[in-house]
Design a protein around this motif. Structure first.
Motif, mmCIF file in Angstrom:
data_model
loop_
_atom_site.group_PDB
_atom_site.id
_atom_site.type_symbol
_atom_site.label_atom_id
_atom_site.label_comp_id
_atom_site.label_asym_id
_atom_site.label_seq_id
_atom_site.Cartn_x
_atom_site.Cartn_y
_atom_site.Cartn_z
ATOM 1 N N ASP A 1 -5.144 1.028 12.139
ATOM 2 C CA ASP A 1 -6.088 0.277 12.967
ATOM 3 C C ASP A 1 -5.465 -1.045 13.425
ATOM 4 O OD1 ASP A 1 -8.866 -0.219 14.011
ATOM 5 O OD2 ASP A 1 -8.752 -1.876 12.588
ATOM 6 N N VAL A 2 -4.753 -1.732 12.527
ATOM 7 C CA VAL A 2 -4.077 -2.974 12.904
ATOM 8 C C VAL A 2 -2.995 -2.692 13.943
ATOM 9 C CG1 VAL A 2 -2.645 -4.878 12.050
ATOM 10 C CG2 VAL A 2 -4.575 -4.046 10.671
ATOM 11 N N SER B 1 -3.835 -12.149 3.326
ATOM 12 C CA SER B 1 -4.767 -12.427 4.419
ATOM 13 C C SER B 1 -5.298 -13.855 4.409
ATOM 14 C CB SER B 1 -5.929 -11.423 4.397
ATOM 15 O OG SER B 1 -6.657 -11.503 3.187
ATOM 16 N N HIS C 1 -6.290 1.895 7.494
ATOM 17 C CA HIS C 1 -6.371 0.440 7.671
ATOM 18 C C HIS C 1 -5.199 -0.072 8.502
ATOM 19 C CE1 HIS C 1 -6.979 -3.832 6.704
ATOM 20 N NE2 HIS C 1 -5.660 -3.862 6.516
ATOM 21 N N ASP D 1 -1.980 -9.085 -1.091
ATOM 22 C CA ASP D 1 -2.896 -9.514 -0.031
ATOM 23 C C ASP D 1 -2.515 -10.924 0.425
ATOM 24 O OD1 ASP D 1 -5.039 -10.286 1.572
ATOM 25 O OD2 ASP D 1 -6.520 -9.243 0.335
ATOM 26 N N ARG E 1 -3.432 -9.494 8.624
ATOM 27 C CA ARG E 1 -4.471 -8.477 8.808
ATOM 28 C C ARG E 1 -4.060 -7.152 8.174
ATOM 29 N NH1 ARG E 1 -3.912 -10.197 14.064
ATOM 30 N NH2 ARG E 1 -3.408 -8.098 14.807
ATOM 31 N N ARG F 1 0.829 -1.200 0.000
ATOM 32 C CA ARG F 1 0.000 0.000 0.000
ATOM 33 C C ARG F 1 0.868 1.256 0.000
ATOM 34 N NH1 ARG F 1 -3.389 -3.437 3.328
ATOM 35 N NH2 ARG F 1 -5.580 -3.158 2.765
ATOM 36 N N GLY G 1 -6.724 -6.710 1.742
ATOM 37 C CA GLY G 1 -7.270 -5.701 0.850
ATOM 38 C C GLY G 1 -6.232 -4.965 0.038
ATOM 39 N N VAL H 1 -6.707 6.031 2.949
ATOM 40 C CA VAL H 1 -7.441 4.799 3.270
ATOM 41 C C VAL H 1 -6.466 3.726 3.742
ATOM 42 C CG1 VAL H 1 -8.905 2.967 2.345
ATOM 43 C CG2 VAL H 1 -9.287 5.348 1.640
ATOM 44 N N ALA H 2 -5.339 3.611 3.055
ATOM 45 C CA ALA H 2 -4.326 2.629 3.447
ATOM 46 C C ALA H 2 -3.783 2.947 4.833
ATOM 47 C CB ALA H 2 -3.194 2.622 2.426
#
Length: 711
Positions: A373-374, A524, A370, A522, A514, A360, A518, A366-367
């Motif tokens: 948050d992790v 995940s 995300h 990815d 995590r 990212r 996205g 937005v990246a």
């Protein structure tokens, strides 16, 4: 005994091996496993890899430089306390960006991820980059702007086996990753192996006896040569017109940008005969699907990419592939041959100055949200883009630049360009910390050295040149007080008041999953359990039910409009071009016996004895004019420095070219001479070509003959 299944510690081919306990060096024996990339083969480096585990000067205890300037043993607590206190003091006085971190393409995915997180969360610095900037950045920049995504090979390596033609631009895989040569046999049988290299390298030698064509271009002219190949394809009606109209955004731009590069013009620039250019273009086109061929591939390596126009050279190769309708077609395509062991995964999860996990952009709000948050931080706390590798190094110790540097998995005093400047910048730091397995040239300059684990002593994952995620497994216990890089990050983070840094690679990978969710890369849906069960998982893998993506682009490209973007490019000379005083080209490259900076392989007796010292390959015509033979000392001088080394006389190089391997340190380090001018897009330095003066090395005051213009 089955042994411990793992993978070779060296290049991105990541040959599958198993490790078995034995008496003797390393304590384990390596045996190859049958695997799609290496097919049960190993090179000399792979066979001898266990010996690095127990080399006599293996680092086993933390070291700190005392008042007398000596590196002396200390405890982990004292070393970590000292580094954390110096970081706090420097950041209090000069701001967060005064501390920088430099990573490496050999770190596991878990360590690469933790390094990026540590820089941005614990240190809160924007100044983080890694040695992959010296390796893959031009190809990454080119594929991102053309395809919207960067995965070295967007197809399994085994796909090459069915091709009727393979064009290799600047790659010597017969020496850098020998087991991969087996995948070229189909193209060789068809007479379709096309190799662009100023040397008759081991790979170029595979074209002999009708197996293909060696296009021995003047150093720094690959771009002109590829433009001419594309010109032939388009002007002779050999392109895939329907593909260009349906799957690219601007086919007319491709035609316009190559219209003036007829083969006779390219011959004057590259030295490759016009007839050879036409023959190679027609051979490549005949193998393309549009003409009912068996398939064609275009692959680039460092020889094409390590230039101040490296991104444009790779772009020209992509444009040629588009003209032939190759990307996204089964059994055809464009790809980049990744060099370092985890050169692919290492750049996907946060070591690069401008990237966050999952490939990212760190500038994408937005990246940032995300990943923040992790990481359980506020997005506003994450720093923005930092400086690229060379720019970061050049800023060290300068007013406003970083005053501390933490190095993990890199040997800058051998691998970076213009080493006199690098040495000066490192010496100007208030704090240099190096984590390594042996006392590399960079570690010996450090204020603090952390002894860390290596491949057979750790669990984790690596990502191969195909984008396939692989398991690395512990086979032996680390010696002495050796700890993982993860323990270094966690120990320093705790002392700096930052929580959430695990020393368990399995836990780190779960967090990486995590964080990457996205993103373009990815992971995940990848779990260690799936990998341990034998699943072949190529990213992206967006959920645990997804089978992975071995081949990209079948249904479209990762661009907003789903089409490949044509970027017109044009040839330009190298930045440090020939002069009357420096009338030869200096090119650098690898040897079969050694790897990267040689910090590991130079310590393996079998490898060191095979190639014990640096040398300069020169053409017999040059040797005759200077009246020298093999082994005679010669002096190479560029605008950045000079070195003395023995000559190796061979017709494998062009008369205008001197080749020197880059695996050696100290007075044998050729990067004392290389140019640190940067590609404007990728920020890749121009390692691969610069002007050099060649003279016979003489005693002070003596007159030395030189190879000059008109000789």
């Amino acid at each position: 005994m089955r042994g411990v299944p793992t993978h070779c510690p060296y290049c991105a081919l990541q040959c599958a091996t198993s490790l078995h306990p034995v008496e003797g060096p390393g304590g384990v024996e390596v045996r190859p496993r049958d695997f799609p990339t290496n097919r049960g083969g190993l090179c000399r480096k792979g066979w001898t890899a266990p010996e690095v585990l127990t080399v006599p000067d293996r680092l086993t205890t933390p070291l700190v430089r005392n008042a007398a300037g000596e590196l002396v043993e200390t405890s982990w607590d004292l070393a970590l306390d000292f580094v954390a206190e110096r970081i706090r003091s420097l950041q209090s006085a000069h701001g967060r960006d005064t501390v920088a971190v430099f990573g490496g393409g050999g770190l596991t995915n878990e360590k690469a991820y933790a390094l990026g997180k540590f820089a941005r969360v614990a240190l809160k610095t924007a100044n983080v980059d890694y040695n992959g900037r010296f390796c893959m950045s031009s190809a990454a920049a080119a594929t991102n702007r053309a395809f919207g995504i960067d995965r070295g090979l967007p197809f399994p390596l085994a796909d090459l086996g069915g091709a009727g033609a393979v064009l290799l631009v600047g790659s010597n895989i017969a020496e850098t990753m020998p087991p991969a040569v087996a995948h070229l046999q189909g193209a060789r049988d068809a007479g379709g192996l096309l190799v662009v290299d100023p040397r008759r390298s081991a790979t170029a030698g595979l074209t002999a006896d009708g197996a293909g064509t060696h296009l021995q271009a003047t150093p720094g002219t690959d771009l002109a040569l590829v433009l001419a190949l594309t010109h032939v394809v388009l002007q002779e009606g050999l392109g895939d017109t329907s593909y260009l109209q349906e799957r690219t955004d601007d086919p007319d731009a491709l035609i316009r940008s190559t219209a003036s590069w007829w083969p006779e013009r390219a011959e004057r620039v590259t030295g490759v005969p016009a007839a050879t250019i036409r023959r190679a273009a027609r051979r490549l086109a005949a193998a393309a699907p549009v003409h009912g061929g068996a398939g064609a591939f275009i692959l680039t390596g460092r020889g094409a990419e390590q230039h101040s126009k490296g991104t444009d050279t790779v772009t020209a190769c992509i444009n040629l592939a588009l003209a032939l309708g190759l990307p996204g077609r089964l059994g055809s395509g464009y790809g980049c041959i990744t060099g370092q062991g985890n050169g692919q995964g290492g750049r996907e999860h946060g070591q690069k100055a401008d990237q966050l996990p999952g490939y990212r952009s760190i500038a994408d709000s937005v990246a940032r949200a995300h990943v923040a948050d992790v990481w359980r931080v506020d997005p506003s706390e994450l720093p923005g883009p930092g400086k690229s590798a060379v720019e970061l190094i050049n800023s060290l110790g300068t007013p406003g630049g970083p005053k501390a540097l933490l190095v993990h998995g890199s040997n800058l005093l051998v691998s970076a360009p213009n080493l006199a400047s690098v040495r000066e910048r490192l010496a100007s730091l208030d704090l240099l910390v190096v984590a390594d397995v042996v006392p590399s040239e960079t570690a010996l300059l450090a204020d603090v050295v952390f002894p860390v684990t290596q491949w057979a002593e750790e669990d984790g994952t690596m990502t191969s040149l195909e984008g396939r995620v692989l398991r690395r497994r512990t086979a032996v216990s680390p010696p002495g007080q050796v700890r993982s890089d993860l323990a270094v990050f966690a120990g320093l983070a705790e002392r700096l008041g930052s929580a959430g840094f695990s020393t368990d690679p399995a836990e780190v990978f779960e967090e990486l999953r995590r964080a990457s969710a996205g993103g373009k890369a990815d992971y995940s849906g990848i779990t260690w359990e799936r990998l341990d069960s034998g699943e072949a998982l190529f990213w992206p893998v967006p959920d645990e039910g997804h089978p992975g993506t071995p081949r990209l682009f079948a249904d479209g490209f990762a661009t907003p409009d789903g089409k490949a973007h044509v970027v017109p490019v044009d040839h330009r000379p190298i930045a440090d071009d020939l002069t009357a005083e420096a009338p030869l080209y200096l090119v650098t490259g690898r040897l079969l016996q050694h790897y990267q900076s040689g910090a590991q392989t130079r310590r393996v007796p079998e490898l060191a004895e095979a190639e014990p010292e640096v040398f300069a390959e020169i053409h017999p015509r040059v040797a005759a004019q200077l009246e020298i033979g093999d082994g005679r000392p010669v002096r190479l001088r560029t605008a950045r420095g000079s070195m003395v080394l023995p000559a190796r006389v061979t017709s494998d190089v062009r008369p205008d070219t001197v080749f020197v391997p880059f695996h050696f340190g100290g007075a044998e380090a050729v990067n004392e001479l290389t140019n640190d001018v940067l590609d404007p897009v990728s920020r890749m330095p121009e390692f691969k070509a610069c002007a050099v003066e060649l003279t016979v090395a003489m005693l002070a005051g003596s007159s030395a003959p030189a190879w000059g213009v008109g000789s």
